[in-house]
Design an enzyme around this catalytic site. Structure first.
Site, PDB file in Angstrom:
ATOM      1  N   ARG A 228       0.821  -1.273   0.087  1.00  0.00           N
ATOM      2  CA  ARG A 228      -0.038  -0.041  -0.083  1.00  0.00           C
ATOM      3  C   ARG A 228       0.984   1.264  -0.077  1.00  0.00           C
ATOM      4  O   ARG A 228       2.010   1.055   0.466  1.00  0.00           O
ATOM      5  CB  ARG A 228      -1.041  -0.077   1.236  1.00  0.00           C
ATOM      6  N   GLU A 257      -4.166   8.066  -4.606  1.00  0.00           N
ATOM      7  CA  GLU A 257      -4.422   7.426  -5.949  1.00  0.00           C
ATOM      8  C   GLU A 257      -5.957   8.016  -6.624  1.00  0.00           C
ATOM      9  O   GLU A 257      -6.654   7.953  -5.840  1.00  0.00           O
ATOM     10  CB  GLU A 257      -4.744   5.838  -5.665  1.00  0.00           C
ATOM     11  N   HIS A 275      -1.514   0.741  -9.677  1.00  0.00           N
ATOM     12  CA  HIS A 275      -2.290  -0.066  -8.982  1.00  0.00           C
ATOM     13  C   HIS A 275      -2.993  -1.221  -9.813  1.00  0.00           C
ATOM     14  O   HIS A 275      -4.289  -1.307  -9.277  1.00  0.00           O
ATOM     15  CB  HIS A 275      -3.201   0.713  -8.005  1.00  0.00           C
TER      16      HIS A 275
END
Length: 308
Positions: A228, A257, A275
């Site tokens: 993360r 993000e 991601h």
């Protein structure tokens, strides 16, 4: 649909594609962003991505909530201790996409370490081999893996197959592990050439990859993050890359993000992806199916398939 059908809440717009599969279970589905007072009373389970922030203040408005099912391996958006104290079960996608994330981590490593991404950009720009001189082989390099869960273990297996030496670190010993555990995170960073970050995120380990750890990896080293974004002090990472106190980085996750493109425009030595490590055509349906099965079991009074 029966008026007695259990009510399930989806936590964000990202879960909208799941609506049909949830309704096929005979459940009534409501949206977290559009709840009536009656909906709040009716909600018994919540389904969402693990990085969807589900604040206790909001969950407290759902008096009959007894399950939060995360459609991802991570569950950092959920205050697990708060939920447990109130009898709310939390589940996640355990081990479903570990191989895919590990593949992606190794892909970032190869692309960055061997200048593959830079070489691609050069060929397209007519620069040929500019800045892509000979690099050290990956064979024999030392890899430090942070977090030896399903993803971390899959990374170590792949790196071992490449002829790399692997050590790991996590907050809890794992006597069954086949690889040596470093005495501390900093010791692991000082030892390795490449630091692979694959840990689950929580409030306690925010920015655990800090300035000291980054500088311990050093100007000839590389940091990969498929865990993360919150695990790394991103400002410190960027500063170290610009000052050449860190050699390289490969990131699939970011503190914010989507990450702002301008933030990375002049940062050297990086390979960045949006991601996407765990999102394959095989893993995404499997993650959804596991979350649905956790909800089904919960409503049936059965033990969850993958509790946190």
């Amino acid at each position: 649909m029966s008026q007695d059908a259990p009510t399930v809440m989806i936590s964000s717009q990202r879960m909208v594609p799941m609506l049909g599969r949830l309704e096929d279970q005979g459940w009534r589905v409501v949206h977290a962003w559009d709840l009536s007072d009656a909906d709040r009373q009716a909600v018994r389970a919540c389904i969402g991505a693990g990085d969807d922030v589900m604040k206790p203040e909001f969950l407290a408005t759902l008096p009959n909530l007894t399950l939060v099912a995360c459609v991802s391996a991570g569950y950092d958006g959920v205050d697990v201790d708060w939920c447990r104290a109130r009898g709310i079960e939390v589940t996640h996608a355990k081990g479903v996409n570990a191989d895919d994330v590990a593949d992606h981590a190794v892909g970032l490593m190869i692309a960055g370490w061997r200048n593959i991404a830079l070489g691609d950009r050069n060929v397209r720009a007519g620069l040929w081999r500019e800045g892509t001189g000979a690099r050290p082989s990956l064979k024999g390099r030392k890899v430090g893996v942070v977090g030896l869960g399903h993803i971390g273990a899959a990374i170590t297996e792949r790196c071992t197959a490449f002829g790399m030496e692997v050590n790991w670190w996590g907050p809890r010993p794992k006597p069954e592990a086949k690889w040596p555990r470093a005495g501390s995170l900093l010791a692991l960073a000082e030892w390795c050439d490449i630091l692979m970050v694959a840990s689950a995120a929580n409030a306690e380990n925010r920015h655990m990859i800090d300035k000291a750890v980054i500088e311990a990896v050093g100007p000839r080293g590389m940091i990969i993050n498929v865990g993360r974004g919150s695990l790394i002090d991103e400002d410190a990472l960027i500063a170290a890359l610009k000052d050449k106190r860190l050699g390289r980085a490969g990131l699939d996750v970011f503190e914010e993000e989507p990450t702002p493109a301008e933030r990375w425009a002049d940062v050297p030595g990086t390979v960045l992806t949006p991601h996407m490590g765990g999102g394959t055509v095989e893993s995404l349906p499997a993650m959804v199916a596991q979350a649905i099965e956790n909800v089904r079991r919960h409503f049936a009074g059965e033990p969850p398939l993958s509790p946190v």
